[in-house]
Design a protein around this motif. Structure first.
Motif, short mmCIF file in Angstrom:
data_model
loop_
_atom_site.label_atom_id
_atom_site.label_comp_id
_atom_site.label_asym_id
_atom_site.label_seq_id
_atom_site.Cartn_x
_atom_site.Cartn_y
_atom_site.Cartn_z
N GLU A 181 43.31 34.33 -35.47
CA GLU A 181 43.72 34.01 -36.83
C GLU A 181 44.38 35.25 -37.47
N SER A 206 42.19 37.34 -39.91
CA SER A 206 41.03 38.09 -39.42
C SER A 206 41.17 39.56 -39.80
N GLU A 207 40.01 40.24 -39.92
CA GLU A 207 39.99 41.64 -40.37
C GLU A 207 40.75 42.54 -39.42
#
Length: 736
Positions: free
Chosen positions: A154, A157-158
């Motif tokens: 994704e 995401s971080e």
């Protein structure tokens, strides 16, 4: 004497009490200082230990992040030069995944930004295409071997968002990962992949922190101490219990931890109780290089590690203090016994002997140099004084008896002398009464006793002298009156002539002062003109120096331009040689085939850099040649300006010399006139003073004439034996 009431006992008691108080206070201060020092040393050691661990952790993370950073840069340059394809990226990711601490190595493109062929290769897992149609090749370790498993990652995401937004390396918050192989503590290192200024994706490495967590958990600093690790968001990385890993720090000192992370400064939490044991917690934030992240090393120091050393120091000080007190008490007792008590007993015996008036035996302690010796010497002096007192008392009694006899004989002699004195005083008083009436012929005719005969002779001699003096003064007064009349007449004539001379000198002095002012004004103006010309000369000389320095600077710039031209020629030759070497490297890379493909790209880059360096060197050489021509023209113009200034300086210098000569002559004339004017003024002043003095002399002669008349009248009141002889008059004239 009771020993408890003696001075020695009281002195020893006071000294022991004072020393005890001093020892207690000094030990209290030393214990406090030692406690603070031990605590400071322990905390400093803990900080150094934490700093060492932080450096080791940073070095490990930097070593892991280095290949990922290099891989992101190579992918970006390869796509910018259009020589790196999907297969090459997959191969680089596989090499990066072989590291022991790496769990997976991946790349995730921006939507269709890698090569624009996402639709063409959709569904091709061998080329790293995920099910969602994004190029996300991922190598993950399965049973210790890297396996290509494209994942549908994704963009929110971080690990992707942190690197993509900051355009820098990013280390994610540690997290717990569980799969078929077990549970792991992971963190992701990610770097943006840039082609110029455009982001085409993010590449990263998932690293296993389990080994780091196990290593730190097993360390026991200061015996039973503990080491923990906290992330920049305040989550546990290495936690007190396994179930707290990757969870929020909710222990004592949350605000202290937040301040330490925000300010990047070491902090201390004084009291932390864990497992019924007290600790002091040291928090040391440190930066993970090149990953835009701060972690915190947490060291728990047992309170017992600090207090045990202090307790040992207290025990040692107490034992040492007791030994010191016993030693001092014994020393004071022996010293007081030998040096104070015994000498004082002897002094008391000596005083009691003096009280009994026993002055025979001297005190042997008087030779000592201390206070006992001083007191003994004083007692010895007192013994001598008492002996002398008894002797003086006997002598005084004998003297009193002799004085009584002498006093009776003296009283009879004084009565007879008083009668004789009354008779002499009466005769002298009568003569003085006659003298008071102005009769200088009176004399004492009666006979006086032997003791008063000299008084009679002296009185008669004094009257003889006074009578002769008054006669001489009378004749002198008459002669003074005659002289004063002549002086008054002459003084009046002199005063009139002096006034006329003073008036003439005053007019001359005024004329000379006016002439002096005019000449002095001319000299001042000439001096001002000379100063102005001198300043102009200095300014011209300074301008000439500035022009000279400008010529030297222009010539230096010209030489520097020629030197830079030579250096650019060397750079041009270096670029030519580099181009040849890059060309040879490209040929060799082509011969090596697929294995030399990456080297060929590097050789091409070097060749392009060499060509750009050669072009830049040529442009610099052309600019410097143009600058050298302009500098040469500037040098010639500055030199001509310098010659013109030199000629102007010579002319101004000649003018300055003439003006200075004029100023010197005018100053000399002004000085001469000032001298003449001063002399005239002095003569005028002296003449005025002479006139005033003549007037004063005239007034004094008149006053003297009046006084002489009064003196003559006063002398006439005295009666003397007769007129003076011719001899006396001659003597008076000679005296005048």
């Amino acid at each position: 004497m009771n020993a408890a009431h003696s001075i020695a006992f009281k002195t020893i008691a006071v000294m022991i009490a004072s020393i005890t108080v001093v020892l207690v206070m000094s030990n209290a201060v030393l214990v406090s200082a030692t406690s603070d020092r031990m605590k400071a040393l322990t905390l400093e050691q803990a900080r150094l230990e934490a700093s060492k661990l932080a450096n080791e952790i940073s070095a490990d993370l930097t070593a892991i992040a280095g290949p990922t950073s290099a891989m992101a840069e190579i992918i970006g340059i390869g796509r910018q030069k259009n020589y790196l394809d999907r297969a090459s990226v997959i191969d680089m990711l596989r090499v990066n995944a072989t590291s022991p601490v790496t769990m997976s190595s991946w790349f995730m493109e921006e939507p269709n930004a890698f090569d624009g062929k996402s639709a063409e290769f959709k569904g091709n897992a061998a080329l790293g295409m995920a099910d969602n149609g994004i190029f996300t090749p991922t190598w993950t370790k399965v049973d210790g071997k890297p396996t290509l498993t494209p994942l549908s990652l994704e963009y929110g995401s971080e690990f992707y968002r942190g690197a993509a937004q900051s355009k820098k390396g990013y280390l994610t918050e540690p997290y717990v990962w569980t799969d078929a192989q077990g549970t792991f503590l992971l963190s992701t290192i990610s770097y943006p992949v840039m082609t110029g200024e455009r982001l085409i994706g993010v590449t990263g490495t998932d690293i296993d922190l389990t080994v780091l967590s196990t290593k730190l958990s097993q360390l026991r600093p200061f015996g039973s101490g503990r080491i923990r690790l906290i992330s920049q968001t305040g989550n546990w990385i290495v936690a007190p219990q396994p179930d707290l890993i990757s969870k929020k720090y909710n222990d004592v000192g949350q605000e202290v931890l937040a301040d330490a992370i925000a300010n990047n400064k070491t902090a201390i939490i004084p009291t932390v109780v864990t497992d019924e044991e007290s600790f002091t917690r040291v928090l040391l934030p440190f930066e993970v290089p090149r990953l835009n992240t701060h972690w915190v090393v947490c060291i728990d120091i047992p309170t017992s590690a600090i207090s045990s050393a202090v307790d040992e120091q207290i025990t040692l000080m107490i034992v040492a203090g007791i030994i010191v007190l016993i030693t001092i008490a014994f020393t004071l007792w022996a010293t007081t016994k030998l040096m104070v008590q015994r000498p004082i007993v002897r002094l008391v015996g000596a005083v009691e002997a003096l009280v009994r008036e026993d002055y025979a035996a001297p005190h042997y302690n008087s030779r000592r140099s201390d206070e006992i010796g001083v007191v003994s010497a004083a007692l010895e002096k007192l013994r001598g004084v008492l002996i002398q007192g008894k002797r003086a008392e006997a002598e005084a009694e004998t003297a009193r008896q002799a004085n009584t006899r002498d006093r009776a004989a003296a009283d009879a002699g004084r009565a007879e002398a008083a009668e004789t004195q009354r008779r002499v005083v009466g005769v002298v008083g009568k003569a003085l009464m006659e003298l008071a009436t102005g009769d200088l012929t009176c004399r004492i005719q009666e006979d006086f006793p032997d003791d008063y005969e000299k008084l009679k002779i002296d009185f008669n001699s004094a009257l003889d002298s006074l009578e002769q003096t008054v006669g001489l003064v009378g004749r002198g007064v008459r002669q003074i009156n005659a002289g004063i009349e002549e002086i008054s007449s002459s003084a009046a004539d002199l005063a009139r002539r002096t006034e006329m001379q003073a008036a003439g000198l005053e007019e001359t002095a005024a004329a000379m002062a006016e002439l002096t002012d005019q000449v002095q004004s001319s000299a001042a103006k000439a001096h001002t003109a000379s100063s102005s010309v001198g300043i102009a000369t200095k300014d011209t000389l300074t301008t000439g120096d500035v022009v000279g320095r400008a010529i030297l600077s222009m010539e230096t710039i010209s030489r520097s331009s020629r030197e830079i031209t030579r250096i650019t020629g060397v750079i041009d030759e270096i670029a030519f040689q580099t181009n040849l070497l890059a060309l040879n490297a490209g040929v060799e890379a082509a011969r090596a085939g697929e294995a030399g493909k990456g080297f060929a790209v590097v050789a091409q880059e070097v060749r392009e850099l060499a060509q750009r360096s050669a072009l830049a060197a040529k442009e610099i050489k052309a600019l410097i040649s143009s600058s050298a021509t302009q500098v040469s023209d500037g040098v010639e113009l500055v030199r001509e300006a310098g010659d013109a200034l030199t000629r102007i300086t010579m002319q101004i210098t000649a003018i300055n010399e003439n003006v200075q000569q004029i100023s010197i002559y005018a100053s000399e004339q002004s000085a001469g006139l000032r001298g003449v004017s001063a002399s005239v003024n002095q003569m005028d002043q002296v003449t005025q003073e002479n006139a005033a003095m003549v007037e004063e002399t005239t007034a004094a002669s008149i006053s003297l004439r009046d006084e002489a008349r009064l003196l003559s009248e006063a002398i006439g009141q005295f009666r003397i034996a007769g007129a003076f002889s011719t001899e006396d008059v001659s003597r008076i004239n000679r005296a005048a």
